[in-house]
Write a protein that holds these residues in place. Sequence first.
Motif, PDB file in Angstrom:
ATOM      1  N   GLU A   1       0.823  -1.207   0.000  1.00  0.00           N
ATOM      2  CA  GLU A   1       0.000   0.000   0.000  1.00  0.00           C
ATOM      3  C   GLU A   1       0.862   1.263   0.000  1.00  0.00           C
ATOM      4  O   GLU A   1       0.619   2.211  -0.757  1.00  0.00           O
TER       5      GLU A   1
ATOM      6  N   GLU B   1       0.992   4.089  -2.959  1.00  0.00           N
ATOM      7  CA  GLU B   1       0.657   5.473  -2.599  1.00  0.00           C
ATOM      8  C   GLU B   1       1.763   6.405  -3.096  1.00  0.00           C
ATOM      9  O   GLU B   1       1.499   7.501  -3.595  1.00  0.00           O
TER      10      GLU B   1
ATOM     11  N   SER C   1      -7.698   0.911  -4.816  1.00  0.00           N
ATOM     12  CA  SER C   1      -6.849   1.327  -3.706  1.00  0.00           C
ATOM     13  C   SER C   1      -5.385   0.972  -3.968  1.00  0.00           C
ATOM     14  O   SER C   1      -5.089  -0.019  -4.656  1.00  0.00           O
ATOM     15  N   PRO C   2      -4.452   1.744  -3.408  1.00  0.00           N
ATOM     16  CA  PRO C   2      -3.034   1.398  -3.531  1.00  0.00           C
ATOM     17  C   PRO C   2      -2.724   0.014  -2.966  1.00  0.00           C
ATOM     18  O   PRO C   2      -1.812  -0.653  -3.445  1.00  0.00           O
TER      19      PRO C   2
END
Length: 341
Positions: A78, A82, A95-96
């Motif tokens: 993640e 990001e 989502s990352p």
Amino acid sequence: MAAVEQAPQPAHELVYEPDQLPKLRSNYGDYLDSASVGWMKETPINTSLDEMRRRFDEDGYIFVKGVMPREVVLDMREAYFEHLAPTGILKPGTSPREGIFDTTADPVAHNGVGGRDLPEDLERQRKLTSAHSLPFYLAFLEHPKLRTFVQEFMGWKKDVLVKRTLLRHNVPNGYSTGIHYDRIFLRAGEADFLTAWVPIGDCTASGGGLMYLENSTTIGQAMETDFTRRAATFSKQERISGFNQNMARDGQLSHNASELHRELANGKWDNAPVIPQRRWLVGDYQAGDVVFHNPYMLHGAVKNDDPEARIRLSTDLRFYELGAPLDERWMQSVWHPEDGL
């Protein structure tokens, strides 16, 4: 009395029909035929060290399940995506932590294998380089589960992780790492080392992870002996280079797994044993798994054909025993595109 649940039979022990095996390809060439594909042996983390060492000595690798906590690995995934999100690599609305590629983007523009295959955009290059120095990544490298395992498995009092680690992503249909053995790039140290390939997130067999050529340690050793013989008149700097005139442009042995497989089966390398049934071995990697391999085992990345467009993220780590004569070039700095290695 409740039935005792039976552990599933390991994938490498099952008999598969050709259409049940994953379809694999490298950067160039055809998909590998089913006879040249197989599954890696999985080694549970609670396996005895003696058995792990036996498998490593016999096979050249161990694919260890659950070395690191799954959530720690996914947190790392993640954080990385990001960091890269401003480059436009991720599919909008995802989502990352998932790391799903925006398939409307140009895969070449988002290459992440490094070295001579970086994206042309300088800001994307800076993002790839700076990721190697960010606190979340440096903390990940020091995770006690990983470092303790390396020390105990190798029987070392203390390990040394070279500073030049390789944090890489592989987007669907993008350029992936070619076939090589690691000693090509770490010739300046006399000691052997242990490589840890750490998938950062789940990665299916066809999702861009590593494939290993079965029983190929002797091939790598024979190749290195041949390269060394032909470099006898080179200067020291030329001899230790992974890009000297004996090597391919990018230091790789090949970017065509099918072609290399045929060449080896036909005895192209005079000093290497000819074993026609040798296969490319792959695994379904899960966050927390780590593959450890020796410096001479032939391996490379599978072209990422993940059906969900997941980006493969991983890091390559090289460990020496403290005090061993290591390749000092890999201790000078973190990876950057101009380091010449």
